[in-house]
Scaffold this motif. Structure first.
Motif, PDB file in Angstrom:
ATOM      1  N   SER A   5      30.687 100.371  32.764  1.00 60.41           N
ATOM      2  CA  SER A   5      30.145  99.613  31.647  1.00 60.41           C
ATOM      3  C   SER A   5      30.835  98.261  31.534  1.00 60.41           C
ATOM      4  CB  SER A   5      30.310 100.400  30.336  1.00 60.41           C
ATOM      5  OG  SER A   5      31.692 100.645  30.075  1.00 60.41           O
ATOM      6  N   GLY A   6      30.241  97.413  30.674  1.00 60.06           N
ATOM      7  CA  GLY A   6      30.784  96.087  30.461  1.00 60.06           C
ATOM      8  C   GLY A   6      29.920  95.029  31.100  1.00 60.06           C
ATOM      9  N   ALA A   7      30.470  93.835  31.207  1.00 62.92           N
ATOM     10  CA  ALA A   7      29.766  92.751  31.889  1.00 62.92           C
ATOM     11  C   ALA A   7      29.522  93.139  33.341  1.00 62.92           C
ATOM     12  CB  ALA A   7      30.584  91.471  31.806  1.00 62.92           C
ATOM     13  N   ASP A   8      28.475  92.586  33.930  1.00 69.86           N
ATOM     14  CA  ASP A   8      28.101  92.973  35.289  1.00 69.86           C
ATOM     15  C   ASP A   8      29.235  92.759  36.277  1.00 69.86           C
ATOM     16  OD1 ASP A   8      25.666  93.610  34.245  1.00 69.86           O
ATOM     17  OD2 ASP A   8      24.563  91.966  35.183  1.00 69.86           O
ATOM     18  N   GLU A  65      33.693  95.129  39.728  1.00 67.25           N
ATOM     19  CA  GLU A  65      35.131  95.228  40.017  1.00 67.25           C
ATOM     20  C   GLU A  65      35.651  96.634  39.744  1.00 67.25           C
ATOM     21  OE1 GLU A  65      37.076  90.884  39.330  1.00 67.25           O
ATOM     22  OE2 GLU A  65      36.432  91.921  37.504  1.00 67.25           O
ATOM     23  N   ASP A  66      35.262  97.216  38.612  1.00 68.72           N
ATOM     24  CA  ASP A  66      35.740  98.556  38.257  1.00 68.72           C
ATOM     25  C   ASP A  66      35.233  99.610  39.241  1.00 68.72           C
ATOM     26  OD1 ASP A  66      37.030  97.437  36.116  1.00 68.72           O
ATOM     27  OD2 ASP A  66      35.641  98.195  34.594  1.00 68.72           O
ATOM     28  N   ALA A  67      33.971  99.460  39.676  1.00 64.25           N
ATOM     29  CA  ALA A  67      33.407 100.427  40.624  1.00 64.25           C
ATOM     30  C   ALA A  67      34.158 100.399  41.942  1.00 64.25           C
ATOM     31  CB  ALA A  67      31.922 100.151  40.836  1.00 64.25           C
ATOM     32  N   TRP A  68      34.483  99.206  42.422  1.00 66.21           N
ATOM     33  CA  TRP A  68      35.223  99.132  43.688  1.00 66.21           C
ATOM     34  C   TRP A  68      36.632  99.710  43.564  1.00 66.21           C
ATOM     35  CZ3 TRP A  68      33.825  98.677  48.500  1.00 66.21           C
ATOM     36  CH2 TRP A  68      32.574  98.112  48.798  1.00 66.21           C
ATOM     37  N   LYS A  69      37.227  99.606  42.399  1.00 72.14           N
ATOM     38  CA  LYS A  69      38.564 100.164  42.210  1.00 72.14           C
ATOM     39  C   LYS A  69      38.524 101.684  42.063  1.00 72.14           C
ATOM     40  CE  LYS A  69      40.371  96.029  39.874  1.00 72.14           C
ATOM     41  NZ  LYS A  69      40.777  95.470  38.550  1.00 72.14           N
ATOM     42  N   ALA A  70      37.560 102.185  41.281  1.00 76.04           N
ATOM     43  CA  ALA A  70      37.540 103.612  40.941  1.00 76.04           C
ATOM     44  C   ALA A  70      36.751 104.462  41.919  1.00 76.04           C
ATOM     45  CB  ALA A  70      36.967 103.792  39.530  1.00 76.04           C
ATOM     46  N   PRO A 104      35.044 103.422  45.413  1.00 75.21           N
ATOM     47  CA  PRO A 104      34.601 102.462  46.431  1.00 75.21           C
ATOM     48  C   PRO A 104      33.420 102.926  47.260  1.00 75.21           C
ATOM     49  CG  PRO A 104      36.756 103.403  46.980  1.00 75.21           C
ATOM     50  CD  PRO A 104      36.466 103.786  45.577  1.00 75.21           C
ATOM     51  N   ALA A 105      33.282 104.222  47.500  1.00 78.96           N
ATOM     52  CA  ALA A 105      32.137 104.707  48.281  1.00 78.96           C
ATOM     53  C   ALA A 105      30.833 104.480  47.521  1.00 78.96           C
ATOM     54  CB  ALA A 105      32.303 106.189  48.615  1.00 78.96           C
ATOM     55  N   LEU A 106      30.872 104.695  46.201  1.00 81.60           N
ATOM     56  CA  LEU A 106      29.678 104.452  45.394  1.00 81.60           C
ATOM     57  C   LEU A 106      29.397 102.950  45.282  1.00 81.60           C
ATOM     58  CD1 LEU A 106      30.276 107.040  42.517  1.00 81.60           C
ATOM     59  CD2 LEU A 106      28.793 107.274  44.513  1.00 81.60           C
ATOM     60  N   ALA A 107      30.431 102.152  45.161  1.00 78.75           N
ATOM     61  CA  ALA A 107      30.250 100.703  45.106  1.00 78.75           C
ATOM     62  C   ALA A 107      29.654 100.179  46.406  1.00 78.75           C
ATOM     63  CB  ALA A 107      31.582 100.024  44.813  1.00 78.75           C
ATOM     64  N   ALA A 108      30.106 100.720  47.531  1.00 69.82           N
ATOM     65  CA  ALA A 108      29.561 100.299  48.823  1.00 69.82           C
ATOM     66  C   ALA A 108      28.080 100.621  48.915  1.00 69.82           C
ATOM     67  CB  ALA A 108      30.323 100.978  49.958  1.00 69.82           C
ATOM     68  N   ALA A 109      27.687 101.803  48.443  1.00 67.66           N
ATOM     69  CA  ALA A 109      26.269 102.170  48.449  1.00 67.66           C
ATOM     70  C   ALA A 109      25.459 101.203  47.598  1.00 67.66           C
ATOM     71  CB  ALA A 109      26.099 103.599  47.939  1.00 67.66           C
ATOM     72  N   ALA A 110      26.034 100.748  46.493  1.00 68.00           N
ATOM     73  CA  ALA A 110      25.334  99.833  45.595  1.00 68.00           C
ATOM     74  C   ALA A 110      25.177  98.435  46.183  1.00 68.00           C
ATOM     75  CB  ALA A 110      26.073  99.747  44.264  1.00 68.00           C
ATOM     76  N   CYS A 111      25.909  98.137  47.249  1.00 66.68           N
ATOM     77  CA  CYS A 111      25.858  96.801  47.862  1.00 66.68           C
ATOM     78  C   CYS A 111      25.047  96.778  49.156  1.00 66.68           C
ATOM     79  CB  CYS A 111      27.276  96.319  48.151  1.00 66.68           C
ATOM     80  SG  CYS A 111      28.271  95.992  46.678  1.00 66.68           S
ATOM     81  N   SER A 112      24.537  97.908  49.601  1.00 66.59           N
ATOM     82  CA  SER A 112      23.872  97.972  50.904  1.00 66.59           C
ATOM     83  C   SER A 112      22.612  97.118  50.964  1.00 66.59           C
ATOM     84  CB  SER A 112      23.505  99.425  51.220  1.00 66.59           C
ATOM     85  OG  SER A 112      22.707  99.495  52.379  1.00 66.59           O
ATOM     86  N   SER A 113      22.435  96.452  52.096  1.00 64.90           N
ATOM     87  CA  SER A 113      21.232  95.640  52.323  1.00 64.90           C
ATOM     88  C   SER A 113      20.209  96.390  53.175  1.00 64.90           C
ATOM     89  CB  SER A 113      21.628  94.325  53.002  1.00 64.90           C
ATOM     90  OG  SER A 113      20.528  93.444  53.099  1.00 64.90           O
ATOM     91  N   SER A 114      20.219  97.714  53.090  1.00 62.79           N
ATOM     92  CA  SER A 114      19.405  98.539  53.993  1.00 62.79           C
ATOM     93  C   SER A 114      17.905  98.420  53.783  1.00 62.79           C
ATOM     94  CB  SER A 114      19.813 100.015  53.863  1.00 62.79           C
ATOM     95  OG  SER A 114      19.721 100.458  52.518  1.00 62.79           O
ATOM     96  N   SER A 115      17.461  97.802  52.686  1.00 63.08           N
ATOM     97  CA  SER A 115      16.013  97.621  52.512  1.00 63.08           C
ATOM     98  C   SER A 115      15.424  96.714  53.578  1.00 63.08           C
ATOM     99  CB  SER A 115      15.710  97.055  51.120  1.00 63.08           C
ATOM    100  OG  SER A 115      16.177  95.715  51.006  1.00 63.08           O
ATOM    101  N   MET A 116      16.260  96.011  54.332  1.00 61.73           N
ATOM    102  CA  MET A 116      15.792  95.168  55.434  1.00 61.73           C
ATOM    103  C   MET A 116      14.996  95.979  56.450  1.00 61.73           C
ATOM    104  SD  MET A 116      19.561  94.743  57.174  1.00 61.73           S
ATOM    105  CE  MET A 116      19.228  94.055  58.777  1.00 61.73           C
ATOM    106  N   TRP A 117      15.294  97.283  56.582  1.00 57.98           N
ATOM    107  CA  TRP A 117      14.605  98.121  57.565  1.00 57.98           C
ATOM    108  C   TRP A 117      13.312  98.657  56.955  1.00 57.98           C
ATOM    109  CZ3 TRP A 117      20.155  99.281  57.488  1.00 57.98           C
ATOM    110  CH2 TRP A 117      20.838  98.526  58.455  1.00 57.98           C
ATOM    111  N   ALA A 118      12.299  97.826  57.020  1.00 56.97           N
ATOM    112  CA  ALA A 118      11.044  98.093  56.325  1.00 56.97           C
ATOM    113  C   ALA A 118      10.236  99.226  56.941  1.00 56.97           C
ATOM    114  CB  ALA A 118      10.192  96.828  56.277  1.00 56.97           C
ATOM    115  N   ALA A 119      10.587  99.669  58.148  1.00 59.53           N
ATOM    116  CA  ALA A 119       9.908 100.840  58.704  1.00 59.53           C
ATOM    117  C   ALA A 119      10.104 102.059  57.818  1.00 59.53           C
ATOM    118  CB  ALA A 119      10.421 101.136  60.115  1.00 59.53           C
TER     119      ALA A 119
END
Length: 446
Positions: free
Chosen positions: A80-83, A88-93, A95-110
C-alpha cells in the motif's frame, strides 16, 4: 470461397524487458537469468521484423505492451501507499512477486489468444479467446489487459467476438495460439484446427516441467467459438521435457503444410490420420517432418528452427520460412533449413531475422506474433492506427529511441524512476496508436 489473408499482430516489446528467469521449462529464460537486457534494442528488433513482413505485402499490426510494473497487482496482494512506495516495498519484502509484476512477457503475442477465423466459426465472425496463462504467475497477470487490447484492435462486434479468458483454474490452463495451428487450402476457405494439448485436467502430471495447456481448455474454446473441424493431438512428453514448453517450439504450419519435429506429437501417426480425415474433400495436407537424427532436440531448442513464421507471400509459389538468426548460427539447424529450400517441397525459401533480445528469453519470431485470418471487409474494420506502415515504423522507432533504456539489469526494475518512465512512454503510445486515454490502469486511476 471468400478471399482472405493471414495478418500478423505483433507484441511491441515493453520498457521493462529484462532477464529475470521467470519461466520453468523455458531453458533460454533460465539460462540467461540475471543478465543485463537492452529494452531499446529489443523493441527496435521487433519493429524491424514487423517491417520485414509489411514490406512482403502481408498485413501487419502492432499490439501495445502492457503496463509494467503492475502496481495494481502488487496493491491487490497487500502492498500500500504511493505507487513508488509500493514498488520499493515489494522488491524489499517479496522480490519474486515484484519481478513478476515487472515482466514484459506480453510481447509474446502468440500467447495472447486463440483465434478462429470467420470461415471456420459457426456465426461467421472472427473469434478470440484471450489466454489465461495461469501456469506462470507473471503471465497470468495479462488476461484482462489482453482482452482490452484485442477489443480496441478489433472493435466491430458485428465482425469480431472477443471473449473473456477461460476460468482461471488449472483445469482450463490455456496458453493461446502457441499451441494452435490452422491448415487450409486457402486462408479464406474452411480449415482444420489443430488444438495441441500437454495434459488432461484430471491427469496426475509427473513431468519435470509443467504441461501448460489442457485439452479441456481447447475443447471449451472450440465450443464457444463454434470452430469447425477440430483435431486434438497431444504434445509429446519428451518435447516438454526437452524444453519445448509450447507446441510452437517444435511445430509450425500454414495453408496445407505442417512442419514439425519427430518428437512434437505423442502419436504422430494418429495426428496425421486425424488431420487427413478432417481435411477430406477440402485439401490434401502436406507433412514435413524433421527427425531427431537430423536435428536433436537440444539443437532444436537452441536454434528455434520451428519457432519461425511460415508465410504465404504474395507472388511466391512456395512458402517462406522466416527463422531466427540462431537457426542460421546452428550448423545442424541451418543444414535442415537450407535443405528445405533446396528440395521440391512446400517451403521454397528460408530468410533469417535478428530478434536476439527476445530469443534470450526463449521467444523467437513466431512467439512475437498472433496470426489472424481476415477478409477484406474484416481488415477494413480493424483499428487503422495500429496497422503497420513505413510511417508508423518511423514514429515508433523514434518513440523507442526517446523513451527506452539501452541497459536494464534485474536490479534496475526496483528503480521508481523506471515506473515513471514507463508510464510516460505508454501514455504517449496510446495517442500514437489511438487506443484511448483509458487504455492502461494508471490512466484510469490518475
Amino acid at each position: 470461397m471468400t478471399f482472405a489473408v493471414e495478418a500478423n499482430c505483433d507484441g511491441l516489446v515493453g520498457p521493462t524487458h529484462s532477464y529475470v528467469g521467470l519461466s520453468p521449462g523455458n531453458l533460454a529464460s533460465t539460462r540467461n537469468a540475471g543478465e543485463v537486457s537492452n529494452p531499446r534494442a529489443a523493441a527496435l528488433e521487433g519493429l524491424a521484423k514487423m517491417r520485414r513482413l509489411s514490406d512482403l505485402g502481408l498485413p501487419q499490426f502492432v499490439l501495445a505492451p502492457h503496463e509494467r510494473p503492475a502496481i495494481r497487482f502488487l496493491k491487490s496482494i497487500g502492498f500500500s501507499g504511493a505507487d513508488e512506495t509500493v514498488l520499493e516495498d515489494a522488491w524489499k519484502a517479496a522480490p519474486a512477486l515484484a519481478a513478476a509484476a515487472c515482466s514484459s512477457s506480453s510481447m509474446w503475442a502468440a500467447n495472447a489468444a486463440t483465434v478462429t477465423p470467420s470461415a471456420d466459426a459457426a456465426d461467421g465472425r472472427v473469434h478470440f479467446s484471450p489466454a489465461n496463462l495461469l501456469t506462470n504467475l507473471h503471465r497470468s497477470l495479462e488476461g484482462e489487459q489482453t482482452t482490452r487490447a484485442l477489443r480496441r484492435l478489433f472493435p466491430d462486434a458485428r465482425r469480431f467476438a472477443v471473449h473473456d479468458p477461460l476460468p482461471a483454474q488449472p483445469h482450463f490452463a490455456d496458453e493461446g495460439a502457441a499451441n494452435h495451428v490452422r491448415l487450409c487450402a486457402e486462408h479464406g476457405g474452411p480449415g482444420v484446427n489443430l488444438f495441441v494439448w500437454g495434459r488432461q485436467a484430471w491427469e496426475d502430471w509427473d513431468g519435470a516441467f509443467p504441461a501448460r495447456q489442457t485439452r479441456e481448455a481447447f475443447e471449451a474454446i472450440q465450443r464457444r467459438h463454434g470452430a469447425a473441424r477440430g483435431v486434438f493431438p497431444r504434445q509429446a512428453k519428451a518435447a516438454i521435457a526437452g524444453g519445448a514448453f509450447h507446441n510452437d517450439v517444435v511445430c509450425v504450419g500454414t495453408r496445407q503444410c505442417l512442419f514439425f519435429h519427430e518428437r512434437a506429437f505423442e502419436d504422430r501417426v494418429a495426428m496425421e490420420r486425424a488431420v487427413r480425415t478432417a481435411a477430406a474433400d477440402l485439401f490434401e495436407p502436406v507433412f514435413v517432418e524433421v527427425s531427431e537424427a537430423e536435428l536433436p532436440i537440444a539443437d532444436l531448442v537452441a536454434s528455434y528452427l520451428f519457432n519461425s513464421q511460415l508465410l504465404a507471400v504474395p507472388g511466391e509459389d512456395r512458402l517462406v520460412l522466416l527463422a531466427p538468426a540462431e537457426t542460421r548460427d546452428n550448423p545442424r539447424a541451418y543444414a535442415v533449413a537450407e535443405g528445405l529450400a533446396a528440395s521440391n517441397g512446400p517451403i521454397g525459401r528460408v530468410d533469417y531475422v535478428d530478434v536476439r533480445q527476445s530469443m534470450r528469453n526463449g521467444g523467437g519470431p513466431a512467439c512475437l506474433r498472433l496470426r489472424v485470418v481476415l477478409t477484406d471487409e474484416e481488415l477494413e474494420a480493424v483499428n487503422p492506427a495500429q496497422r503497420f506502415s513505413p510511417d508508423l515504423h518511423k514514429t515508433l522507432a523514434d518513440w523507442v529511441e526517446r523513451r527506452y533504456r539501452d541497459s536494464l539489469a534485474p536490479g534496475d526494475l526496483a528503480d521508481p524512476l523506471l515506473l515513471t518512465e514507463s508510464r510516460e512512454a505508454l501514455d504517449e503510445l496510446t495517442r500514437i496508436l489511438s487506443l484511448g486515454g483509458d487504455f492502461y490502469p494508471f490512466q484510469r486511476t490518475a
